[in-house]
Design an enzyme around this catalytic site. Structure first.
Site, short mmCIF file in Angstrom:
data_model
loop_
_atom_site.label_atom_id
_atom_site.label_comp_id
_atom_site.label_asym_id
_atom_site.label_seq_id
_atom_site.Cartn_x
_atom_site.Cartn_y
_atom_site.Cartn_z
N LYS A 84 -2.40 -3.39 -6.72
CA LYS A 84 -3.44 -2.31 -6.89
C LYS A 84 -2.67 -1.14 -7.69
O LYS A 84 -2.99 -0.58 -8.57
CB LYS A 84 -4.19 -1.83 -5.85
CG LYS A 84 -4.78 -2.85 -5.16
CD LYS A 84 -5.82 -2.51 -4.20
CE LYS A 84 -5.22 -1.73 -2.91
NZ LYS A 84 -4.38 -2.53 -2.09
N ARG A 140 -11.83 1.88 2.15
CA ARG A 140 -11.50 0.70 2.81
C ARG A 140 -12.66 0.46 3.97
O ARG A 140 -12.33 -0.76 4.64
CB ARG A 140 -10.25 1.04 3.52
CG ARG A 140 -8.82 0.37 2.85
CD ARG A 140 -7.78 1.25 3.56
NE ARG A 140 -6.55 0.53 3.48
CZ ARG A 140 -5.66 0.66 2.90
NH1 ARG A 140 -5.80 1.67 1.69
NH2 ARG A 140 -4.46 0.21 2.70
N ARG A 151 9.12 -6.08 -0.49
CA ARG A 151 8.84 -4.83 -1.19
C ARG A 151 9.71 -3.72 -0.80
O ARG A 151 9.81 -3.36 0.17
CB ARG A 151 7.44 -4.45 -1.15
CG ARG A 151 7.13 -3.28 -1.84
CD ARG A 151 5.47 -3.09 -1.91
NE ARG A 151 4.74 -2.56 -0.83
CZ ARG A 151 3.55 -2.19 -0.75
NH1 ARG A 151 2.64 -2.68 -1.86
NH2 ARG A 151 3.08 -1.80 0.27
N ARG A 195 9.10 0.94 2.96
CA ARG A 195 7.98 1.47 3.67
C ARG A 195 8.35 1.12 5.22
O ARG A 195 8.17 -0.06 5.42
CB ARG A 195 6.61 1.38 3.07
CG ARG A 195 6.39 2.35 2.16
CD ARG A 195 5.22 1.95 1.49
NE ARG A 195 3.73 1.45 2.23
CZ ARG A 195 2.68 1.51 1.70
NH1 ARG A 195 2.32 1.44 0.46
NH2 ARG A 195 1.74 1.05 2.67
N ARG A 222 -1.54 -5.62 9.14
CA ARG A 222 -2.43 -4.76 8.10
C ARG A 222 -3.17 -5.70 7.33
O ARG A 222 -4.15 -5.34 6.80
CB ARG A 222 -1.25 -4.11 6.98
CG ARG A 222 -0.84 -2.92 7.55
CD ARG A 222 0.51 -2.40 6.91
NE ARG A 222 0.25 -2.12 5.22
CZ ARG A 222 0.89 -2.05 4.17
NH1 ARG A 222 2.23 -2.51 4.58
NH2 ARG A 222 0.52 -1.76 3.20
#
Ligand code: AMP
Length: 218
Positions: free
Chosen positions: A13, A88, A127, A160, A171
């Site tokens: 996104k 969300r 990531r 992160r 998550r």
């Protein structure tokens, strides 16, 4: 033009919203980035939400809606907005309708970047970002030339805290439990466009451009 980017964490996104921001000249507003900025600057909001982000849980709706309301009231959002990571929950989606109605505006399109669960886990766990310029890398699909070092400025690559494998699974569960019902919510309103997120970045972007052309028609 007001757009919401939907999709699981790791669907791409943010990458796509950055590309659209340049093309449409509309601000890319990412709720996760706003929270992380507050944490970095140690604001009251940052102190309030730090542990929640580290766990991978959702920040309470009232706090999140308040932050987005404040951001949307800035002059750069007057012509439209690309929302990423918000809404969300159904309650947030309803609050967003109210925020638009208050300025005699509406949501034009929801772009749902669809991607298989197994692909997501690999993407999130792999990531990494440059500490200095924030350029994203993926250890599998787009690794840096030298491990742990940014190609652009030599900055250190960091992960992160909530991309660590133990938090990623949580998550994704939170996303499927609390956020994925929004897909049907927006489909029922005729606002949803499904995009195949398993293609390369350029192809995904091409599909998005096709979808948003005509989205401003009444
Ligand atoms: P993201 O960068 O979109 O993956 O968001 C990182 C974290 O910020 C999430 O795991 C949540 O803890 C928090 N967050 C971001 N957006 C929202 C939202 N719309 N509602 C509640 N929490 C959020």
């Amino acid at each position: 033009m007001n757009i919401v980017m939907m999709g699981a964490p790791g669907a791409g996104k943010g990458t796509q919203a950055d590309l659209m921001e340049r093309r449409l000249r509309l601000p890319h507003v990412a709720s996760g980035d706003l929270f992380r900025e507050n944490i970095k600057n140690n604001t009251d909001l940052g102190k309030q939400v730090r542990a929640i982000l580290d766990r991978g849980d959702l920040v309470p709706d009232s706090v999140t809606i308040g932050m987005i309301r404040q951001r949307m009231s800035q002059p750069d959002c007057a012509q439209g907005i690309i929302l990423d990571g918000f809404p969300r929950t159904i309650q947030q989606a309803e609050a967003l309708d109210t925020l638009f109605a208050e300025r005699a505006d509406r949501l034009n399109r929801v772009l749902y970047i669809k991607i298989d669960n197994d692909v997501l886990v690999g993407r999130l766990a792999g990531r990494w970002f440059c500490k200095i310029c924030q350029t994203p890398y993926n250890v599998v699909s787009s690794p840096p030339k030298v491990a742990g070092v940014c190609d652009r400025d030599g900055g250190e690559l960091i992960q992160r805290p909530d991309d660590r494998p133990e938090t990623v699974a949580h998550r994704l569960r939170v996303y499927f439990d609390q956020t994925s019902p929004l897909i049907e919510h927006y489909r029922a309103k005729g606002l949803l466009s499904e995009i195949n997120g398993e293609q390369g970045i350029e192809q995904v972007y091409g599909d998005i451009v096709q979808q948003i052309e005509g989205a401003t028609q009444p």
